[in-house]
Motif scaffolding. Structure first.
Motif, mmCIF file in Angstrom:
data_model
loop_
_atom_site.group_PDB
_atom_site.id
_atom_site.type_symbol
_atom_site.label_atom_id
_atom_site.label_comp_id
_atom_site.label_asym_id
_atom_site.label_seq_id
_atom_site.Cartn_x
_atom_site.Cartn_y
_atom_site.Cartn_z
ATOM 1 N N ARG A 1 -26.020 -14.784 -23.493
ATOM 2 C CA ARG A 1 -25.518 -13.786 -22.556
ATOM 3 C C ARG A 1 -26.613 -12.838 -22.105
ATOM 4 O O ARG A 1 -27.169 -12.082 -22.886
ATOM 5 N N ARG B 1 -27.202 -8.823 -22.239
ATOM 6 C CA ARG B 1 -27.345 -8.389 -23.625
ATOM 7 C C ARG B 1 -28.376 -9.204 -24.384
ATOM 8 O O ARG B 1 -28.755 -8.867 -25.493
ATOM 9 N N GLU C 1 -17.805 -17.120 -28.310
ATOM 10 C CA GLU C 1 -16.684 -16.784 -27.440
ATOM 11 C C GLU C 1 -15.737 -17.970 -27.295
ATOM 12 O O GLU C 1 -16.099 -19.097 -27.601
ATOM 13 N N PRO D 1 -9.509 -6.085 -17.811
ATOM 14 C CA PRO D 1 -10.716 -5.755 -18.562
ATOM 15 C C PRO D 1 -11.273 -4.366 -18.244
ATOM 16 O O PRO D 1 -11.915 -3.753 -19.083
ATOM 17 N N LEU E 1 -12.956 -11.986 -37.308
ATOM 18 C CA LEU E 1 -12.218 -10.883 -36.669
ATOM 19 C C LEU E 1 -12.289 -9.634 -37.540
ATOM 20 O O LEU E 1 -12.572 -8.544 -37.040
ATOM 21 N N GLY F 1 -15.584 -7.889 -37.559
ATOM 22 C CA GLY F 1 -16.057 -7.372 -36.276
ATOM 23 C C GLY F 1 -17.176 -8.191 -35.649
ATOM 24 O O GLY F 1 -17.989 -7.680 -34.892
ATOM 25 N N THR G 1 -17.113 -9.859 -30.138
ATOM 26 C CA THR G 1 -17.093 -8.651 -29.303
ATOM 27 C C THR G 1 -16.779 -8.936 -27.838
ATOM 28 O O THR G 1 -16.813 -8.037 -27.009
ATOM 29 N N HIS G 2 -16.486 -10.184 -27.524
ATOM 30 C CA HIS G 2 -16.177 -10.582 -26.135
ATOM 31 C C HIS G 2 -14.698 -10.279 -25.892
ATOM 32 O O HIS G 2 -13.822 -10.867 -26.541
ATOM 33 N N ALA G 3 -14.406 -9.363 -24.977
ATOM 34 C CA ALA G 3 -13.049 -8.830 -24.824
ATOM 35 C C ALA G 3 -11.946 -9.897 -24.789
ATOM 36 O O ALA G 3 -11.018 -9.855 -25.607
ATOM 37 N N LEU H 1 -11.452 -11.703 -28.144
ATOM 38 C CA LEU H 1 -10.776 -10.859 -29.122
ATOM 39 C C LEU H 1 -9.274 -10.786 -28.854
ATOM 40 O O LEU H 1 -8.458 -10.964 -29.760
ATOM 41 N N VAL H 2 -8.917 -10.494 -27.611
ATOM 42 C CA VAL H 2 -7.493 -10.347 -27.276
ATOM 43 C C VAL H 2 -6.747 -11.655 -27.552
ATOM 44 O O VAL H 2 -5.677 -11.660 -28.168
#
Lengths: 172, 172
Positions: free
Chosen positions: B56, B59, B65, B104, B147, B150, B153-155, B158-159
């Motif tokens: 990515r 970053r 992901e 998002p 999870l 932590g 961290t990819h929104a 995670l959801v």
């Protein structure tokens, strides 16, 4: 990165067009969006979760969310969480613990920091002129129902509440 | 909204400066960021979850992901999910069901649509030149550990994964 051009800049958003060389040697342009890091707080009081109802432009609707706000210059995420919680809800956290962070947008380095707030006491509410906020309390059962019905669509609210639910399941 | 000015536009991102009148009568400017809607797919095969490891930018790191991709012109979210899953992982979904959507970014109307993919069969992988992707399988137990530590961290990842975990807890 062999070049980076600022294509747009305002108080809240910057857009940069970066020229990058891929690992395979090819050159490409990448549009990077930079937004300020923010905090989202999950305030827990007497078995209830405090949420806010806020009018959201550009979607033009009332949205149910956890309190959130941008981290100001010179502030740590935790300081910001203390401040935002009190400003938006009028409650001051006696205890605040990090429950993680995530990246809302792959096209950005922006971070969203999540906190669990406990031992809430009455503080002083202070809303921005653009903020219209109603404070509401929900039981865990109500939150669970809203999560499974897909009623909550605000990214950090979802990530924080789902995390909270998973943390509170016995034996998980 | 009394005025809207396009301040930046590229293939993937638009920035608009909107002049809006608040419900209290005051005028203010709001920076809106428009990004294409996208899909994220949770592929489930023989008790394992298929994830991708992708480099990515900006970053500059390898990120773990779920497969994701932008919805193309004329495509439904579901069609897009079928296509992206096969292109990125080489697996074709026999069954694909929506497990929700979210926003998002509050500053945008962008939607992220989440799908659960089952009955995976071998298909044809087709990566973009900018994509470097490793496909990896993880057990539910490994996902749970990542999870709670932590590590993800990819929104949308995670959801979707947290939702999947909550859906699979007995009696929840």
């Amino acid at each position: 990165v062999i070049d980076s051009e600022v294509s747009y800049q305002s108080k809240f958003v910057s857009v940069l067009d970066d020229t990058v060389i891929l690992p395979n040697g090819q050159e490409t342009t990448f549009t990077r969006v930079e937004l300020k890091d923010y905090v989202t707080i999950l305030p827990f009081l007497e078995d209830k979760i405090l949420m806010i109802e806020i009018f959201r432009y550009p979607r033009n609707c009332l949205n149910l969310e956890l309190p959130s706000g941008q981290i100001e210059e010179g502030e740590s995420p935790k300081e910001s969480a203390f401040r935002e919680l009190e400003e938006e809800t009028g409650y001051r956290a006696g205890k605040l613990e990090s429950i993680g962070f995530f990246h809302p947008l792959s096209r950005s380095t922006q971070k969203a920091h999540l906190f669990l707030a406990n031992e809430l006491k009455e503080g002083e509410r202070k809303l921005d002129m653009t903020e219209q906020i109603n404070v509401k309390f929900y039981s865990i059962k109500e939150i669970r129902k809203m999560l499974s019905a897909g009623k909550l669509t605000h990214a950090p609210t979802l990530v924080a509440l789902q995390k909270f639910m998973l943390m509170n399941i016995n034996g998980y």
